[in-house]
Design an enzyme around this catalytic site. Structure first.
Site, PDB file in Angstrom:
ATOM      1  N   HIS A  27      -4.235   1.567   7.582  1.00  0.00           N
ATOM      2  CA  HIS A  27      -2.850   1.888   7.199  1.00  0.00           C
ATOM      3  C   HIS A  27      -2.141   2.439   8.431  1.00  0.00           C
ATOM      4  CE1 HIS A  27      -4.324   2.728   2.831  1.00  0.00           C
ATOM      5  NE2 HIS A  27      -3.713   1.565   2.862  1.00  0.00           N
ATOM      6  N   GLU A  42       0.838  -1.217   0.000  1.00  0.00           N
ATOM      7  CA  GLU A  42       0.000   0.000   0.000  1.00  0.00           C
ATOM      8  C   GLU A  42       0.870   1.263   0.000  1.00  0.00           C
ATOM      9  OE1 GLU A  42      -3.764  -0.014   0.504  1.00  0.00           O
ATOM     10  OE2 GLU A  42      -3.657  -2.104  -0.109  1.00  0.00           O
ATOM     11  N   CYS A  63      -2.951  11.201   3.749  1.00  0.00           N
ATOM     12  CA  CYS A  63      -3.273  10.261   2.664  1.00  0.00           C
ATOM     13  C   CYS A  63      -3.148  10.937   1.304  1.00  0.00           C
ATOM     14  CB  CYS A  63      -4.721   9.780   2.765  1.00  0.00           C
ATOM     15  SG  CYS A  63      -5.126   8.919   4.255  1.00  0.00           S
TER      16      CYS A  63
HETATM   17  O1  SUG Z   1      -7.851   2.844   0.315  1.00  0.00           O
HETATM   18  N1  SUG Z   1     -10.595   5.005   0.506  1.00  0.00           N
HETATM   19  C1  SUG Z   1      -9.148   4.831   0.548  1.00  0.00           C
HETATM   20  C2  SUG Z   1      -8.540   5.757   1.554  1.00  0.00           C
HETATM   21  C3  SUG Z   1      -7.026   5.747   1.486  1.00  0.00           C
HETATM   22  C4  SUG Z   1      -6.408   6.431   2.634  1.00  0.00           C
HETATM   23  N2  SUG Z   1      -5.007   6.425   2.509  1.00  0.00           N
HETATM   24  C5  SUG Z   1      -4.118   6.427   3.533  1.00  0.00           C
HETATM   25  N3  SUG Z   1      -4.477   6.136   4.750  1.00  0.00           N
HETATM   26  N4  SUG Z   1      -2.882   6.660   3.262  1.00  0.00           N
HETATM   27  C6  SUG Z   1      -8.809   3.371   0.873  1.00  0.00           C
HETATM   28  O2  SUG Z   1      -9.496   2.775   1.702  1.00  0.00           O
HETATM   29  C7  SUG Z   1     -12.809   4.683  -0.426  1.00  0.00           C
HETATM   30  C8  SUG Z   1     -13.457   4.671  -1.790  1.00  0.00           C
HETATM   31  C9  SUG Z   1     -14.949   4.527  -1.733  1.00  0.00           C
HETATM   32  O3  SUG Z   1     -15.470   3.868  -0.844  1.00  0.00           O
HETATM   33  O4  SUG Z   1     -15.627   5.088  -2.629  1.00  0.00           O
HETATM   34  C10 SUG Z   1     -11.315   4.479  -0.481  1.00  0.00           C
HETATM   35  O5  SUG Z   1     -10.819   3.847  -1.382  1.00  0.00           O
END
Ligand code: SUG
Length: 445
Positions: free
Chosen positions: A248, A174, A368
């Site tokens: 994460h 990730e 993020c």
């Molecule tokens: O991968 N949300 C992302 C958020 C990423 C956050 N990144 C870090 N913590 N670095 C994920 O879960 C949600 C999309 C949706 O539900 O439409 C989403 O992909």
């Protein structure tokens, strides 16, 4: 030589929506099917970038992936004109269509892992795009993200690009959301911390939600980046907090230069981890290990407020600022903690709250939205200059967003082929603004 940490933020794409695609990410699930506002989302992200420029920091911009992902839709058997592909997928496989319309590439902390040249044996900056193989909507990002990063960091004398790791659960990666480095200052050899959720060779794993990063993936990235094993630690996340929505490591810990702020429940066998970090840190400046007690901020409040997903940035004037999500001000104990942190004896001197609600509702806070890249002055000069934010680019991007983005998007809109054409027109213009060439599949068709 001067070194800088440059934050490269993902520009929120024109199809930003709430599809509830991320099992294990509490905000994504709880806001599923809400109507989104892509224009506001992109403007909120741009304001954060501009704020950092005004603090005197270098700031980069990463173009979004083109959505819908017609290559994936066609690979899944939908054929005919592009419009026909959309209409057929909307009827037969709406879940797949949602995945192919997700603007999730905005969270560039997951775009790649980037190791600076001062940490690698060959003296180059190394970039490995993340395979994000735990979720379909994210697993399709790597090919375009890699193209875009190559168009930004194109000089082979300085930048070494790797392939994403194999698309197998053993190698779930990730990106930089699970990586941080502690160093005396940006240009000095750092202690690389790779945090993983699961190791294929042990039984320590979350029971409810998936561990998205594996130790095997972290080790592979560290190997490709030619990191010195003496200066690299592999640390296991506490599986119990993954089960509480910490999907994460950047949802429970932040590091910058000689400061590491982390929750007391962040890591598995945490006391041992702290000892390893103390032993591994090589700097002359004192290391500030700040462990946040559960009594001060519970894991639940950490997930609700996303306080650990703040950015911790070194200010040119000295000290460090916490760039925190506005949601932290709604949780009394968190706001109190942050103001006390600025008064305590450590380099943190101020807190700046940013409104990123549109991204936050999908579980994406300030940290993020950005990929950290530590660059020497010479390397910075080799970066595609059209992707570095200045006042001119800020105004051009604001006009571009206001021209091309919708201010509401719901699930039903994804079936409308005009959303696809609008989005492609917008991104075609963006490649000119950011001087990226033809990075998108629809431009190469
Ligand atoms: O991968 N949300 C992302 C958020 C990423 C956050 N990144 C870090 N913590 N670095 C994920 O879960 C949600 C999309 C949706 O539900 O439409 C989403 O992909």
């Amino acid at each position: 030589m001067n070194y800088y940490e440059v934050n490269f933020d993902g520009l929120v794409g024109p199809t930003h929506n709430y599809a509830g695609l991320s099992y294990g990410n509490v905000a994504s699930k709880s806001n599923a099917n809400k109507t989104s506002n892509p224009k506001q989302a992109a403007l909120q992200g741009l304001e954060k970038m501009w704020h950092l420029v005004q603090l005197g920091l270098h700031q980069g911009v990463v173009a979004p992936n083109a959505r819908p992902d017609l290559i994936t839709l066609r690979a899944c058997g939908f054929a005919g004109s592009d419009s026909a592909v959309i209409s057929k997928a909307a009827k037969a496989q709406p879940q797949l269509l949602k995945a192919c319309y997700s603007a999730s590439s905005m969270w560039t902390a997951n775009a790649a892992t980037v190791s600076p040249s001062c940490d690698s044996a060959d003296g180059k900056l190394h970039i490995t795009p993340a395979n994000l193989n735990n979720k379909l909507h994210r697993a399709i990002e790597a090919p375009q993200t890699s193209q875009i990063l190559k168009a930004m960091f194109s000089d082979p004398d300085f930048f070494s690009h790797h392939e994403a790791l194999p698309q197998h659960p053993l190698y779930g990666d990730e990106g930089a959301a699970n990586y941080t480095r502690l160093a005396d200052s940006y240009g000095h050899q750092g202690l690389a911390l790779f945090v993983y959720g699961e190791d294929a060779h042990t039984q320590v794993k979350p029971q409810l939600f998936p561990a998205r990063q594996t130790r095997q993936a972290s080790e592979a990235v560290a190997r490709s980046h030619q990191l010195d094993p003496q200066n690299t630690l592999f640390i296991q996340q506490n599986p119990e907090v993954i089960d509480q929505g910490v999907f994460h490591n950047d949802v429970i810990a932040i590091g910058n230069e000689n400061v590491f702020l982390f929750h007391e429940q962040a890591f598995y066998q945490q006391q041992g981890v702290i000892e390893q970090i103390k032993a591994g840190y090589q700097g002359d400046r004192p290391l500030h290990l700040i462990e946040v007690k559960n009594a001060d901020i519970s894991v639940e409040d950490a997930v609700k407020s996303y306080v650990f997903n703040s950015q911790l940035v070194s200010l040119p004037s000295g000290g460090m600022a916490v760039i925190a999500p506005g949601e932290c001000q709604m949780v009394g104990k968190v706001e109190q903690y942050l103001s006390a942190l600025c008064q305590a004896s450590n380099p943190v001197s101020e807190v700046i709250y940013m409104d990123l609600k549109q991204s936050m509702q999908n579980g994406g806070g300030p940290a993020c939205l950005r990929l950290r890249v530590t660059l020497s002055q010479q390397e910075l000069s080799a970066v595609n200059p059209a992707c570095l934010l200045d006042e001119g680019l800020y105004h051009r991007l604001r006009d571009w967003i206001n021209t091309h983005y919708r201010d509401r998007l719901s699930e039903a809109d994804l079936a409308d082929p005009s959303l696809m054409t609008e989005s492609q027109t917008a991104l075609d213009t963006l490649t000119t603004i950011l001087n990226l060439g033809s990075v998108y599949p629809f431009q190469q068709a």
